[in-house]
Every structure is written in structure tokens, then in C-alpha cells.
Motif scaffolding. Structure first.
Motif, PDB file in Angstrom:
ATOM      1  N   ARG A 156       0.832  -1.210   0.000  1.00 39.28           N
ATOM      2  CA  ARG A 156       0.000   0.000   0.000  1.00 39.28           C
ATOM      3  C   ARG A 156       0.864   1.255   0.000  1.00 39.28           C
ATOM      4  NH1 ARG A 156      -2.266   2.720   4.677  1.00 39.28           N
ATOM      5  NH2 ARG A 156      -3.897   4.188   4.013  1.00 39.28           N
ATOM      6  N   LEU A 157       1.919   1.252   0.807  1.00 41.18           N
ATOM      7  CA  LEU A 157       2.834   2.395   0.849  1.00 41.18           C
ATOM      8  C   LEU A 157       3.439   2.636  -0.532  1.00 41.18           C
ATOM      9  CD1 LEU A 157       4.623   4.510   2.300  1.00 41.18           C
ATOM     10  CD2 LEU A 157       6.153   2.629   2.939  1.00 41.18           C
ATOM     11  N   MET A 158       3.880   1.571  -1.188  1.00 38.87           N
ATOM     12  CA  MET A 158       4.487   1.718  -2.487  1.00 38.87           C
ATOM     13  C   MET A 158       3.461   2.045  -3.571  1.00 38.87           C
ATOM     14  SD  MET A 158       7.535   1.880  -2.242  1.00 38.87           S
ATOM     15  CE  MET A 158       9.088   1.413  -1.536  1.00 38.87           C
ATOM     16  N   ALA A 159       2.194   1.701  -3.347  1.00 40.54           N
ATOM     17  CA  ALA A 159       1.154   2.094  -4.299  1.00 40.54           C
ATOM     18  C   ALA A 159       0.970   3.605  -4.286  1.00 40.54           C
ATOM     19  CB  ALA A 159      -0.159   1.392  -3.980  1.00 40.54           C
ATOM     20  N   ALA A 299      -2.185  -8.063  -6.400  1.00 40.83           N
ATOM     21  CA  ALA A 299      -1.092  -8.540  -5.551  1.00 40.83           C
ATOM     22  C   ALA A 299      -1.615  -9.123  -4.251  1.00 40.83           C
ATOM     23  CB  ALA A 299      -0.109  -7.401  -5.279  1.00 40.83           C
ATOM     24  N   ARG A 300      -2.670  -8.517  -3.712  1.00 40.62           N
ATOM     25  CA  ARG A 300      -3.256  -9.046  -2.473  1.00 40.62           C
ATOM     26  C   ARG A 300      -3.928 -10.390  -2.693  1.00 40.62           C
ATOM     27  NH1 ARG A 300      -5.854  -3.391  -0.058  1.00 40.62           N
ATOM     28  NH2 ARG A 300      -3.949  -2.661   0.952  1.00 40.62           N
ATOM     29  N   ARG A 301      -4.468 -10.596  -3.892  1.00 42.16           N
ATOM     30  CA  ARG A 301      -5.203 -11.830  -4.165  1.00 42.16           C
ATOM     31  C   ARG A 301      -4.292 -12.983  -4.574  1.00 42.16           C
ATOM     32  NH1 ARG A 301     -10.683  -9.875  -7.456  1.00 42.16           N
ATOM     33  NH2 ARG A 301     -11.641  -8.786  -5.673  1.00 42.16           N
ATOM     34  N   ILE A 302      -3.333 -12.733  -5.447  1.00 46.93           N
ATOM     35  CA  ILE A 302      -2.514 -13.836  -5.964  1.00 46.93           C
ATOM     36  C   ILE A 302      -1.051 -13.735  -5.549  1.00 46.93           C
ATOM     37  CG2 ILE A 302      -4.059 -14.046  -7.942  1.00 46.93           C
ATOM     38  CD1 ILE A 302      -1.841 -12.836  -9.671  1.00 46.93           C
ATOM     39  N   GLY A 303      -0.672 -12.641  -4.877  1.00 48.76           N
ATOM     40  CA  GLY A 303       0.707 -12.463  -4.457  1.00 48.76           C
ATOM     41  C   GLY A 303       1.490 -11.588  -5.428  1.00 48.76           C
ATOM     42  N   LYS A 304       2.510 -10.943  -4.911  1.00 52.38           N
ATOM     43  CA  LYS A 304       3.293 -10.012  -5.721  1.00 52.38           C
ATOM     44  C   LYS A 304       4.070 -10.725  -6.825  1.00 52.38           C
ATOM     45  CE  LYS A 304       3.933  -7.409  -1.433  1.00 52.38           C
ATOM     46  NZ  LYS A 304       4.900  -6.881  -0.457  1.00 52.38           N
ATOM     47  N   GLN A 305       4.589 -11.902  -6.515  1.00 49.94           N
ATOM     48  CA  GLN A 305       5.415 -12.624  -7.486  1.00 49.94           C
ATOM     49  C   GLN A 305       4.624 -12.990  -8.735  1.00 49.94           C
ATOM     50  OE1 GLN A 305       8.279 -13.304  -8.389  1.00 49.94           O
ATOM     51  NE2 GLN A 305       8.735 -15.456  -8.787  1.00 49.94           N
ATOM     52  N   PHE A 352       9.359  -2.954  -5.985  1.00 47.27           N
ATOM     53  CA  PHE A 352       9.671  -2.051  -4.877  1.00 47.27           C
ATOM     54  C   PHE A 352       8.941  -2.467  -3.607  1.00 47.27           C
ATOM     55  CE2 PHE A 352      11.144   0.500  -8.371  1.00 47.27           C
ATOM     56  CZ  PHE A 352      12.200   1.218  -7.837  1.00 47.27           C
ATOM     57  N   ALA A 353       7.794  -3.127  -3.740  1.00 46.56           N
ATOM     58  CA  ALA A 353       7.090  -3.654  -2.571  1.00 46.56           C
ATOM     59  C   ALA A 353       7.701  -4.962  -2.093  1.00 46.56           C
ATOM     60  CB  ALA A 353       5.610  -3.863  -2.907  1.00 46.56           C
ATOM     61  N   MET A 354       8.377  -5.682  -2.971  1.00 47.55           N
ATOM     62  CA  MET A 354       9.023  -6.942  -2.608  1.00 47.55           C
ATOM     63  C   MET A 354      10.371  -6.715  -1.937  1.00 47.55           C
ATOM     64  SD  MET A 354       7.964  -8.749  -6.208  1.00 47.55           S
ATOM     65  CE  MET A 354       8.447 -10.453  -6.019  1.00 47.55           C
ATOM     66  N   THR A 440      11.491 -17.033  -4.600  1.00 48.82           N
ATOM     67  CA  THR A 440      10.553 -17.965  -3.951  1.00 48.82           C
ATOM     68  C   THR A 440      10.051 -17.489  -2.603  1.00 48.82           C
ATOM     69  OG1 THR A 440      12.402 -19.179  -2.948  1.00 48.82           O
ATOM     70  CG2 THR A 440      11.628 -19.943  -5.104  1.00 48.82           C
ATOM     71  N   LEU A 441      10.357 -16.261  -2.210  1.00 52.34           N
ATOM     72  CA  LEU A 441      10.004 -15.781  -0.871  1.00 52.34           C
ATOM     73  C   LEU A 441       8.533 -15.441  -0.721  1.00 52.34           C
ATOM     74  CD1 LEU A 441      10.873 -14.760   1.977  1.00 52.34           C
ATOM     75  CD2 LEU A 441      11.369 -12.540   0.902  1.00 52.34           C
ATOM     76  N   ASP A 442       7.848 -15.132  -1.809  1.00 52.91           N
ATOM     77  CA  ASP A 442       6.556 -14.479  -1.717  1.00 52.91           C
ATOM     78  C   ASP A 442       5.538 -15.266  -0.890  1.00 52.91           C
ATOM     79  OD1 ASP A 442       5.291 -12.007  -2.678  1.00 52.91           O
ATOM     80  OD2 ASP A 442       3.857 -13.353  -3.629  1.00 52.91           O
ATOM     81  N   ALA A 443       5.450 -16.558  -1.108  1.00 53.17           N
ATOM     82  CA  ALA A 443       4.456 -17.363  -0.375  1.00 53.17           C
ATOM     83  C   ALA A 443       4.725 -17.324   1.127  1.00 53.17           C
ATOM     84  CB  ALA A 443       4.464 -18.803  -0.881  1.00 53.17           C
ATOM     85  N   THR A 444       5.992 -17.414   1.519  1.00 52.39           N
ATOM     86  CA  THR A 444       6.353 -17.364   2.930  1.00 52.39           C
ATOM     87  C   THR A 444       6.016 -15.996   3.522  1.00 52.39           C
ATOM     88  OG1 THR A 444       8.183 -18.848   2.431  1.00 52.39           O
ATOM     89  CG2 THR A 444       8.208 -17.758   4.581  1.00 52.39           C
ATOM     90  N   ALA A 445       6.308 -14.932   2.778  1.00 54.72           N
ATOM     91  CA  ALA A 445       6.044 -13.585   3.276  1.00 54.72           C
ATOM     92  C   ALA A 445       4.562 -13.351   3.478  1.00 54.72           C
ATOM     93  CB  ALA A 445       6.614 -12.549   2.284  1.00 54.72           C
ATOM     94  N   ARG A 446       3.715 -13.836   2.552  1.00 58.28           N
ATOM     95  CA  ARG A 446       2.271 -13.667   2.691  1.00 58.28           C
ATOM     96  C   ARG A 446       1.739 -14.442   3.884  1.00 58.28           C
ATOM     97  NH1 ARG A 446      -0.956 -15.205  -2.421  1.00 58.28           N
ATOM     98  NH2 ARG A 446      -2.582 -13.968  -1.420  1.00 58.28           N
TER      99      ARG A 446
END
Length: 449
Positions: A156-159, A299-305, A352-354, A440-446
Motif C-alpha cells: 500500500r505504501l508503495m502504491a 497482488a493481495r489476491r494472488i501475491g506479488k510474485q 519495490f514492494a518486494m 521464492t520468498l513471496d508465499a512465505t512472506a504472505r
């Protein structure tokens, strides 16, 4: 790299209010001007106003970036030292506010200089501007990692930042060609453009400094001891998630800056209407104002990656259409540029959000060093893109000229204009997609938020 187990427990405490968010985002208005106008006009300014050969013009834009590879991580380390000693990075930010001076000087080439001396003038002030840009951008982009916020709040900040950055890119991309007198660009026009946009940059940068201070008041993450410069740099370069992310971003930055550098040439030599430069820039940038909220939702629904991979694929597809050129028809070509613009919005928001996700996951206090490497990568891409396009023009035998001259271009040069604007970006973006798949970090971060 071990996931998010070392992240501070309070990382998701704060929801950021809109006022400080808007103030923070204002700083990106100036950054949008700096990354857009030189990328859009500087190569053309050198080859078609200052009579600099395309190979030398590309070199004048590339060589200053070599210093950035070393300077940006060093600036990042200094930002971490400031954070540890003073609790903020304000002094570097204020130093960076001198960037508008270098920006104005970049286009104020003395009337007697053409060819090699003119290229040297531009290169010197490009070096100065890049260093000042680093002094502002590195601590600026370290802010999300410094704050007590989580996965979605960082997006959200980066948006917010992306919307204002887009405004800066769009406004400067439209105004700059107009202020230079567009079809009849002159030295005086470029000088006037530099002064007008520099004034706007200064105001935006100062507002951004205030906005960062307000965000820290709302969600400060506290001050921690800083790692040593080389230690923090080794940590960043060995980070198994940071490496593919930053490598993919290098390819993305190179591609987008190549497209920006090619716009004036594509409009003049392929579409045969220099005034269409403004139309193409608008088609490339304006969609971001509309679709950035959609990228945030996606990004919120399917992830940033996954969202970023989709953006990269769309950009490559749109580029292939542009390689067809005039036979495709102007509406189709403008539509293809708009597709690039939609993808560009995602590629400005999501990486930039990742980045702060990676920094938090690493459990490091060296956020400035990470962002220093990141901005060095961005600066490298900003140089490689125009340089790659310049080499493409040189290979085609493109003939440089001064303002007011219109030399006939060989068929090979006209083909280089078209294929450099279409096939080359498609290939570079496919490389970005392949590199991005290793992240591969995205799933863990979410899951951790």
C-alpha cells in the motif's frame, strides 16, 4: 536465507495514515522527473541537437553509471550509519535536494560546444546528478523497511508512491518535449525545460523529506546497530532471494529505459511525426494512474510474485507488436504502447514492494545497503537501456545532426529504429521473466502476515 522467523515481532503493528503517506510519496514526483527526462530526451539531445555520434552519445550516458555501481552501495552504508547514530537519514536526504541544480546544468550546454566537448559536459553533470540522486533515493527507499508495517501495508505504501511517481513521469514526459519546442527543438528550449522542471523537483523533494519524518513518527521501527559496509554488502549479495529479484529488476530497468530512449526516434523516423512523441509517452505512462489500484488488488489476491510475472509477460508481448511498425496501423501501435504502460505500472509497484519483504526476511539492519545495491542496479539499467538503443542505431548507420538539420537516414538505420524499439525490449523482458521465476520468498512472506 531462512524465511521470516528473524523478523521483529512488531513488524505488522502500524497502519499508515494517508496524510504522511501522501507526503512521503511526493518525493517520488522529483524522482520521476529525473528518471524520465534524461532517459527520454538526453540521447536525442546529444545526437540531434549537439551533433554527437550515436556511439559516443551512448558512451556518454553509460560511463557515468559505472561509478554508480560503487557509489550507491556506499551511499546505502552511509545511510545506515546515519540511521544508527542519529535515528534517521535526514542529512543525506537534504544533500540529495541539490539534484535539481545538476538537472538544470545537464541541459544548459554552452552554445559553442558540439560533438565530443558537448558529450563531456553532459557526462560530467550526469555523474554529479546521479550521485545526488543516490543521496536522496537510497534513504528514501529504505523507509518501508524501517517502518513497523507488514506485507500488504508495504504494498500500500508503495502504491501511493507509484501513483505520484507516475504523475511525475507523465507530467515531465509530456511537458519536457513541449518545453523544448518539440518539432523545432533548440538549445534554448532544452535549457528552459531544465530550469522549469528543476524548480518543481526541489519543491517535491523537500515535501518528501517532511513526509518521511511524519511516517517515522507514526510507525518507527526503532534504531539498531548498523553492520559494517562490506559486511552488509556481502549479506545483500549472498541473499538467495535478493539476487534473483535484483537481477530481474536490472533487466526490467534496462528494458523500460531503452523504450523511453527510443520513443523520439520511433515517432520521428518510423511514424514520421515527431509530435507523436508526446502521444506515445502519454500512452506509456498514463495507464499507470488507472491501473495501479488494480495491481494492488491483484497482488493481495494472488501475491506479488505471480502478478509481476504477468506484467513482464504482457510487456514482452506488447513490444513484439511495436516491431511490426507502420503496417500495423497507428491505433494498434498506440494500443501496444498502452499495454506496455499497464505492465510498466506493475513493474514499478511490485518489485519495490518486494524489496522490503526481502530485507525484513533477512533480519538485517542494513536496509540502506540493500537499497543502495538496488538503486545502483536501477541506475545501471537506466544507462544500459539507452546505450543498447544507441548501439542499435550505430549498427544501422544512423546519421547524427545538429538542431535544424534533417539528414537522410539509410534503410538499415530506419530498420534499427524499429527493431530496437520492439524486438530488443521483448528479448530483454523475457530474460527478466526467467530470472524472476527464481524468486521464492513471496508465499512465505504472505503466510507470515
Amino acid at each position: 536465507m531462512t524465511g521470516l522467523d528473524r523478523r521483529p515481532a512488531a513488524a505488522t503493528d502500524a497502519t499508515l495514515p494517508r496524510g504522511p503517506l501522501a507526503g512521503f510519496a511526493a518525493g517520488s514526483l522529483a524522482m520521476g522527473i529525473w528518471v524520465t527526462v534524461p532517459g527520454l530526451l538526453l540521447l536525442y539531445f546529444l545526437t540531434d541537437v549537439l551533433a554527437v555520434g550515436p556511439w559516443l552519445a551512448g558512451l556518454a550516458l553509460l560511463l557515468p553509471k559505472i561509478a554508480d555501481v560503487l557509489l550507491h552501495p556506499w551511499v546505502g552504508h552511509r545511510a545506515d550509519v546515519e540511521q544508527a547514530r542519529r535515528g534517521d537519514r535526514r542529512r543525506l536526504l537534504l544533500l540529495g535536494c541539490a539534484l535539481p541544480v545538476a538537472f538544470a546544468a545537464l541541459f544548459a550546454v554552452p552554445g559553442g560546444l558540439t560533438g565530443t566537448p558537448a558529450a563531456a559536459w553532459v557526462a560530467v553533470f550526469f555523474v554529479a546528478g546521479n550521485l545526488l540522486f543516490a543521496a536522496y533515493q537510497v534513504p528514501y527507499l529504505a523507509t518501508p523497511a524501517d517502518l513497523r508495517i507488514g506485507y500488504d501495508e508495504r504494498t500500500r505504501l508503495m502504491a501511493f508512491r507509484m501513483v505520484v511517481l507516475t504523475l511525475g513521469i507523465l507530467a515531465s514526459g509530456l511537458l519536457a518535449p513541449l518545453l523544448t519546442d518539440a518539432d523545432a527543438a533548440t538549445r534554448g528550449g532544452y535549457q528552459r525545460m531544465g530550469l522549469v522542471l528543476a524548480a518543481g523537483m526541489l519543491v517535491a523533494m523537500l515535501v518528501g523529506v517532511v513526509g518521511i519524518a511524519r511516517l517515522r513518527g507514526v510507525a518507527s521501527g526503532g534504531t539498531a546497530p548498523s553492520h559494517g559496509g562490506w559486511r552488509a554488502l556481502r549479506t545483500a549479495l549472498r541473499d538467495e532471494q535478493f539476487r534473483p529479484l535484483v537481477a530481474a529488476y536490472l533487466a526490467m530497468s534496462t528494458t523500460t529505459h531503452l523504450v523511453l530512449a527510443g520513443v523520439p526516434y520511433y515517432a520521428e523516423y518510423e511514424l514520421r511525426a515527431p509530435a507523436l512523441t508526446t502521444v506515445l509517452v502519454a500512452a506509456f505512462v498514463a495507464p499507470a494512474l488507472l491501473v495501479t489500484p488494480a495491481w494492488l488488488v491483484l497482488a493481495r489476491r494472488i501475491g506479488k510474485q505471480r502478478a509481476l510475472l504477468g506484467a513482464q509477460g504482457a510487456f514482452a508481448a506488447g513490444s513484439l507488436v511495436l516491431a511490426v511498425g507502420r503496417p500495423a496501423g497507428l491505433p494498434v501501435l498506440v494500443g501496444a504502447v498502452a499495454v506496455l504502460g499497464v505492465a510498466f505500472a506493475g513493474m514499478q509497484l511490485l518489485p519495490f514492494a518486494m524489496l522490503p519483504d526481502v530485507i525484513r526476511a533477512a533480519g538485517t539492519t542494513g536496509a540502506g545497503t540493500y537499497t543502495g545495491v538496488w538503486t545502483a542496479t536501477e541506475a545501471t539499467g537506466a544507462a544500459l537501456g539507452p546505450y543498447a538503443y544507441a548501439l542499435c542505431l550505430a549498427a544501422g548507420g544512423f546519421v547524427a545532426s545538429t538542431a535544424g538539420e534533417s539528414p537522410a537516414q539509410p534503410d538499415a538505420a530506419l530498420a534499427a529504429v524499429r527493431y530496437g524499439f520492439g524486438l530488443l525490449p521483448a528479448a530483454a523482458m523475457l530474460a527478466a521473466l526467467l530470472l524472476q521465476r527464481r524468486y521464492t520468498l513471496d508465499a512465505t512472506a504472505r503466510a507470515a502476515t
